[in-house]
Design a protein around this motif. Structure first.
Motif, PDB file in Angstrom:
ATOM      1  N   ALA A   1       9.940  11.288  13.505  1.00  0.00           N
ATOM      2  CA  ALA A   1       8.474  11.248  13.468  1.00  0.00           C
ATOM      3  C   ALA A   1       7.965   9.863  13.853  1.00  0.00           C
ATOM      4  CB  ALA A   1       7.963  11.629  12.076  1.00  0.00           C
ATOM      5  N   LEU A   2       8.667   8.829  13.403  1.00  0.00           N
ATOM      6  CA  LEU A   2       8.290   7.451  13.721  1.00  0.00           C
ATOM      7  C   LEU A   2       8.410   7.190  15.222  1.00  0.00           C
ATOM      8  CD1 LEU A   2       7.448   4.685  12.622  1.00  0.00           C
ATOM      9  CD2 LEU A   2       9.866   4.189  12.219  1.00  0.00           C
ATOM     10  N   GLU A   3       9.492   7.664  15.810  1.00  0.00           N
ATOM     11  CA  GLU A   3       9.686   7.506  17.261  1.00  0.00           C
ATOM     12  C   GLU A   3       8.613   8.267  18.033  1.00  0.00           C
ATOM     13  OE1 GLU A   3      13.660   8.862  18.125  1.00  0.00           O
ATOM     14  OE2 GLU A   3      14.548   7.347  16.802  1.00  0.00           O
ATOM     15  N   THR A   4       8.283   9.463  17.564  1.00  0.00           N
ATOM     16  CA  THR A   4       7.289  10.296  18.239  1.00  0.00           C
ATOM     17  C   THR A   4       5.892   9.696  18.105  1.00  0.00           C
ATOM     18  OG1 THR A   4       8.637  12.232  17.705  1.00  0.00           O
ATOM     19  CG2 THR A   4       6.403  12.646  18.460  1.00  0.00           C
ATOM     20  N   ALA A   5       5.555   9.217  16.906  1.00  0.00           N
ATOM     21  CA  ALA A   5       4.219   8.639  16.678  1.00  0.00           C
ATOM     22  C   ALA A   5       4.084   7.319  17.420  1.00  0.00           C
ATOM     23  CB  ALA A   5       3.984   8.431  15.191  1.00  0.00           C
TER      24      ALA A   5
ATOM     25  N   PRO B   1      -0.792   4.352  14.204  1.00  0.00           N
ATOM     26  CA  PRO B   1      -0.278   3.464  13.156  1.00  0.00           C
ATOM     27  C   PRO B   1      -0.280   4.100  11.762  1.00  0.00           C
ATOM     28  CG  PRO B   1      -2.180   2.472  14.266  1.00  0.00           C
ATOM     29  CD  PRO B   1      -1.923   3.790  14.902  1.00  0.00           C
ATOM     30  N   GLU B   2      -1.255   4.960  11.462  1.00  0.00           N
ATOM     31  CA  GLU B   2      -1.313   5.603  10.138  1.00  0.00           C
ATOM     32  C   GLU B   2      -0.074   6.469   9.908  1.00  0.00           C
ATOM     33  OE1 GLU B   2      -3.482   5.343   7.547  1.00  0.00           O
ATOM     34  OE2 GLU B   2      -4.493   3.750   8.663  1.00  0.00           O
ATOM     35  N   THR B   3       0.281   7.265  10.913  1.00  0.00           N
ATOM     36  CA  THR B   3       1.460   8.129  10.811  1.00  0.00           C
ATOM     37  C   THR B   3       2.726   7.280  10.755  1.00  0.00           C
ATOM     38  OG1 THR B   3       0.302   9.894  11.977  1.00  0.00           O
ATOM     39  CG2 THR B   3       2.696  10.047  11.897  1.00  0.00           C
ATOM     40  N   ALA B   4       2.776   6.235  11.572  1.00  0.00           N
ATOM     41  CA  ALA B   4       3.937   5.347  11.571  1.00  0.00           C
ATOM     42  C   ALA B   4       4.104   4.701  10.195  1.00  0.00           C
ATOM     43  CB  ALA B   4       3.794   4.280  12.653  1.00  0.00           C
ATOM     44  N   LEU B   5       3.003   4.278   9.582  1.00  0.00           N
ATOM     45  CA  LEU B   5       3.072   3.694   8.231  1.00  0.00           C
ATOM     46  C   LEU B   5       3.563   4.713   7.214  1.00  0.00           C
ATOM     47  CD1 LEU B   5      -0.038   1.382   7.765  1.00  0.00           C
ATOM     48  CD2 LEU B   5       2.361   0.776   7.489  1.00  0.00           C
TER      49      LEU B   5
ATOM     50  N   CYS C   1       5.556   7.187   7.791  1.00  0.00           N
ATOM     51  CA  CYS C   1       7.005   7.328   8.031  1.00  0.00           C
ATOM     52  C   CYS C   1       7.762   6.159   7.417  1.00  0.00           C
ATOM     53  CB  CYS C   1       7.300   7.373   9.530  1.00  0.00           C
ATOM     54  SG  CYS C   1       6.678   8.833  10.361  1.00  0.00           S
ATOM     55  N   LEU C   2       7.253   4.955   7.642  1.00  0.00           N
ATOM     56  CA  LEU C   2       7.933   3.767   7.119  1.00  0.00           C
ATOM     57  C   LEU C   2       7.928   3.741   5.593  1.00  0.00           C
ATOM     58  CD1 LEU C   2       6.645   1.182   9.735  1.00  0.00           C
ATOM     59  CD2 LEU C   2       9.029   1.882   9.389  1.00  0.00           C
ATOM     60  N   GLN C   3       6.854   4.221   4.972  1.00  0.00           N
ATOM     61  CA  GLN C   3       6.817   4.278   3.510  1.00  0.00           C
ATOM     62  C   GLN C   3       7.860   5.270   2.992  1.00  0.00           C
ATOM     63  OE1 GLN C   3       2.394   4.780   3.352  1.00  0.00           O
ATOM     64  NE2 GLN C   3       2.573   3.401   1.598  1.00  0.00           N
ATOM     65  N   GLY C   4       7.986   6.402   3.657  1.00  0.00           N
ATOM     66  CA  GLY C   4       9.003   7.380   3.267  1.00  0.00           C
ATOM     67  C   GLY C   4      10.406   6.811   3.447  1.00  0.00           C
ATOM     68  N   LEU C   5      10.624   6.144   4.571  1.00  0.00           N
ATOM     69  CA  LEU C   5      11.941   5.529   4.826  1.00  0.00           C
ATOM     70  C   LEU C   5      12.235   4.428   3.802  1.00  0.00           C
ATOM     71  CD1 LEU C   5      11.866   5.342   8.717  1.00  0.00           C
ATOM     72  CD2 LEU C   5      13.510   6.633   7.334  1.00  0.00           C
ATOM     73  N   ALA C   6      11.227   3.638   3.467  1.00  0.00           N
ATOM     74  CA  ALA C   6      11.414   2.552   2.496  1.00  0.00           C
ATOM     75  C   ALA C   6      11.782   3.108   1.123  1.00  0.00           C
ATOM     76  CB  ALA C   6      10.156   1.703   2.401  1.00  0.00           C
ATOM     77  N   ALA C   7      11.193   4.233   0.758  1.00  0.00           N
ATOM     78  CA  ALA C   7      11.525   4.850  -0.535  1.00  0.00           C
ATOM     79  C   ALA C   7      12.962   5.362  -0.547  1.00  0.00           C
ATOM     80  CB  ALA C   7      10.564   5.991  -0.830  1.00  0.00           C
ATOM     81  N   LEU C   8      13.423   5.870   0.597  1.00  0.00           N
ATOM     82  CA  LEU C   8      14.783   6.407   0.683  1.00  0.00           C
ATOM     83  C   LEU C   8      15.827   5.325   0.959  1.00  0.00           C
ATOM     84  CD1 LEU C   8      13.990   9.628   2.730  1.00  0.00           C
ATOM     85  CD2 LEU C   8      14.743   9.536   0.348  1.00  0.00           C
TER      86      LEU C   8
ATOM     87  N   ALA D   1      -2.739  -3.204  10.609  1.00  0.00           N
ATOM     88  CA  ALA D   1      -3.681  -2.115  10.336  1.00  0.00           C
ATOM     89  C   ALA D   1      -4.725  -2.499   9.282  1.00  0.00           C
ATOM     90  CB  ALA D   1      -2.921  -0.868   9.879  1.00  0.00           C
ATOM     91  N   GLY D   2      -4.618  -3.726   8.741  1.00  0.00           N
ATOM     92  CA  GLY D   2      -5.586  -4.186   7.750  1.00  0.00           C
ATOM     93  C   GLY D   2      -5.359  -3.646   6.351  1.00  0.00           C
ATOM     94  N   LYS D   3      -4.170  -3.118   6.087  1.00  0.00           N
ATOM     95  CA  LYS D   3      -3.829  -2.595   4.760  1.00  0.00           C
ATOM     96  C   LYS D   3      -3.164  -3.720   3.970  1.00  0.00           C
ATOM     97  CE  LYS D   3      -3.833   2.123   6.042  1.00  0.00           C
ATOM     98  NZ  LYS D   3      -4.965   2.690   5.396  1.00  0.00           N
TER      99      LYS D   3
END
Length: 195
Positions: A46-50, A55-59, A61-68, A86-88
């Motif tokens: 999903a990260l590669e596709t997005a 950036p919202e979708t990429a974030l 994905c990265l949050q899910g990956l970071a949890a795992l 992204a200003g977060k």
């Protein structure tokens, strides 16, 4: 529990062709507990596709990956940078702090200072970020920065961790009267901290 049915449906959809990132993320979220490795693969796909376009979708994905993969320096670094762009701020500060913690765990203290500085800046100089930055600077031997971060306009923290770092920094900078004062303050507030 409809999870097996949903996963079966996702697998059938994957055979039909490429799936959009949001669906891959939904699939990954279902897989997290049952099959973490497959969830990681779904998040990565999903990260590669997005990519950079979403950036919202990429974030997400990265949050899910970071949890795992909580010890992955690369994932936390990417998440920190993307969240910052992204200003977060809260997410970026947390991710930069995690990058610093991972580097400190590897005993790369000098390298840990930069992400800790960024976390400190993004968090609005929160107490947690201030102590984390001071600890990284202390381990890296940057004692003037420890004092700069923890001693503001003559005021010192009453927090035992902060006092210990202040005392250590004053001692390292050969400012012995200030070190002694900080150590006495630490001894009064938390005698166990001196051990």
């Amino acid at each position: 529990n409809d999870t097996p049915k949903a996963l079966d449906f996702f697998h059938k959809l994957q055979k039909l062709g490429p799936m959009e990132p949001k669906r891959l993320i939904s699939c990954a979220q279902l897989l997290e507990k049952q099959n973490p490795q497959e969830a990681i693969e779904s998040y990565r796909h999903a990260l590669e596709t997005a990519g950079e376009q979403d950036p919202e979708t990429a974030l997400q994905c990265l949050q899910g990956l970071a949890a795992l993969q909580p010890t992955s320096l690369e994932i936390h670094q990417r998440m920190a940078e993307l969240a910052s762009q992204a200003g977060k701020k809260a997410l970026a500060a947390s991710a930069f702090n995690r990058v610093g913690e991972l580097l400190m765990a590897e005993k790369k203290y000098a390298e840990a200072v930069e992400p800790m500085e960024e976390a400190y800046r993004l968090s609005g100089a929160s107490d947690t970020a201030r102590i984390s930055l001071a600890r990284a600077c202390s381990k890296a031997g940057r004692f003037p920065r420890v004092l700069e971060v923890l001693v503001q306009e003559g005021e010192q923290s009453d927090d035992p961790q902060g006092l210990g770092l202040i005392a250590e920094a004053y001692f390292a900078e050969k400012q012995l009267p200030q070190a002694e004062e900080a150590y006495w303050k630490l001894a009064k507030s938390s005698p166990d901290a001196l051990n």
